[in-house]
Write a protein that holds these residues in place. Structure first.
Motif, PDB file in Angstrom:
ATOM      1  N   VAL A  22      -6.418   5.322   4.081  1.00  0.00           N
ATOM      2  CA  VAL A  22      -7.437   4.959   5.066  1.00  0.00           C
ATOM      3  C   VAL A  22      -7.444   3.447   5.312  1.00  0.00           C
ATOM      4  O   VAL A  22      -7.418   2.986   6.456  1.00  0.00           O
ATOM      5  N   ALA A  23      -7.462   2.662   4.250  1.00  0.00           N
ATOM      6  CA  ALA A  23      -7.600   1.197   4.374  1.00  0.00           C
ATOM      7  C   ALA A  23      -6.298   0.507   4.740  1.00  0.00           C
ATOM      8  O   ALA A  23      -6.320  -0.522   5.426  1.00  0.00           O
ATOM      9  N   LYS A  24      -5.180   1.021   4.263  1.00  0.00           N
ATOM     10  CA  LYS A  24      -3.866   0.400   4.502  1.00  0.00           C
ATOM     11  C   LYS A  24      -3.917  -1.107   4.253  1.00  0.00           C
ATOM     12  O   LYS A  24      -3.564  -1.905   5.129  1.00  0.00           O
ATOM     13  N   VAL A  78      -7.619   9.942  -5.605  1.00  0.00           N
ATOM     14  CA  VAL A  78      -8.741   9.235  -4.985  1.00  0.00           C
ATOM     15  C   VAL A  78      -8.265   7.880  -4.462  1.00  0.00           C
ATOM     16  O   VAL A  78      -8.581   7.482  -3.332  1.00  0.00           O
ATOM     17  N   PHE A  79      -7.490   7.174  -5.270  1.00  0.00           N
ATOM     18  CA  PHE A  79      -6.983   5.869  -4.856  1.00  0.00           C
ATOM     19  C   PHE A  79      -5.971   6.001  -3.706  1.00  0.00           C
ATOM     20  O   PHE A  79      -5.967   5.184  -2.783  1.00  0.00           O
ATOM     21  N   TRP A 132       0.823  -1.210   0.000  1.00  0.00           N
ATOM     22  CA  TRP A 132       0.000   0.000   0.000  1.00  0.00           C
ATOM     23  C   TRP A 132       0.856   1.259   0.000  1.00  0.00           C
ATOM     24  O   TRP A 132       0.474   2.269  -0.608  1.00  0.00           O
ATOM     25  N   SER A 164       1.018   3.876  -3.067  1.00  0.00           N
ATOM     26  CA  SER A 164       0.792   5.300  -2.764  1.00  0.00           C
ATOM     27  C   SER A 164       1.886   6.163  -3.370  1.00  0.00           C
ATOM     28  O   SER A 164       1.608   7.214  -3.963  1.00  0.00           O
ATOM     29  N   PHE A 210      -6.048   8.259  -1.360  1.00  0.00           N
ATOM     30  CA  PHE A 210      -6.858   8.458  -0.150  1.00  0.00           C
ATOM     31  C   PHE A 210      -7.378   7.118   0.369  1.00  0.00           C
ATOM     32  O   PHE A 210      -7.353   6.859   1.569  1.00  0.00           O
ATOM     33  N   TRP A 211      -7.847   6.277  -0.529  1.00  0.00           N
ATOM     34  CA  TRP A 211      -8.333   4.965  -0.110  1.00  0.00           C
ATOM     35  C   TRP A 211      -7.200   4.164   0.539  1.00  0.00           C
ATOM     36  O   TRP A 211      -7.401   3.542   1.595  1.00  0.00           O
ATOM     37  N   LEU A 212      -6.032   4.164  -0.072  1.00  0.00           N
ATOM     38  CA  LEU A 212      -4.893   3.426   0.484  1.00  0.00           C
ATOM     39  C   LEU A 212      -4.503   3.965   1.867  1.00  0.00           C
ATOM     40  O   LEU A 212      -4.167   3.171   2.756  1.00  0.00           O
TER      41      LEU A 212
END
Length: 154
Positions: free
Chosen positions: A150-152, A143-144, A81, A85, A146-148
């Motif tokens: 948060v989700a890690k 956008v991706f 991740w 990123s 941000f998802w990474l």
């Protein structure tokens, strides 16, 4: 520096980075669609200023705080991740660098058209299409990212 303070700076700067990008794109897109040359000249001038004040500074702050957070939290730098990123951030930056130059050209072309009370030249429209084409992958990358963040996902 304390982890919470660094994380706050990282989130705050990402908000400025992404928010300025979205706001600039929104106003450039819709003012250009209006074909109002004087309005386009004003918005393009302000978008260039916003890019230098907000985007350029936060584009530096993001990796600094990000790498420091990785260090403070003890995440392995080679985590998938984190690597994704970084790759996506580099992609977004590679899109942004020509966009800065394009925005300065759009600003100058629209200012000249407004000054001479003429239509936007064909070069404006060619550059604008490139500006849009570069903005799409940059937006998707953020956008991706941000998802990474948060989700890690491991």
């Amino acid at each position: 520096m304390d982890y919470v303070v660094v994380k706050w700076l990282h989130i705050l700067s990402s908000t400025f980075l992404f928010g300025t990008g979205i706001g600039s794109a929104w106003y450039m897109l819709f003012v250009t669609m209006s074909r109002d040359v004087r309005a386009i000249a004003v918005v393009a001038r302000n978008v260039v200023i916003a890019d230098w004040v907000f985007t350029a500074t936060t584009a530096v702050i993001q990796p600094l705080t990000g790498f420091y957070l990785i260090h403070l939290a003890g995440y392995p730098i080679h985590s998938k991740w984190i690597m994704w990123s970084i790759a996506l951030y580099v992609l977004a930056g590679a899109c942004w660098l020509p966009v800065v130059w394009i925005q300065m050209r759009l600003r100058d072309l629209s200012a000249e058209a407004a000054r001479t009370n003429s239509e936007l030249p064909p070069q404006y429209w060619r550059l604008f299409k490139t500006w849009v084409a570069l903005g799409i992958p940059a937006f998707a990358a953020f956008v991706f990212i941000f998802w990474l963040m948060v989700a890690k996902p491991m």
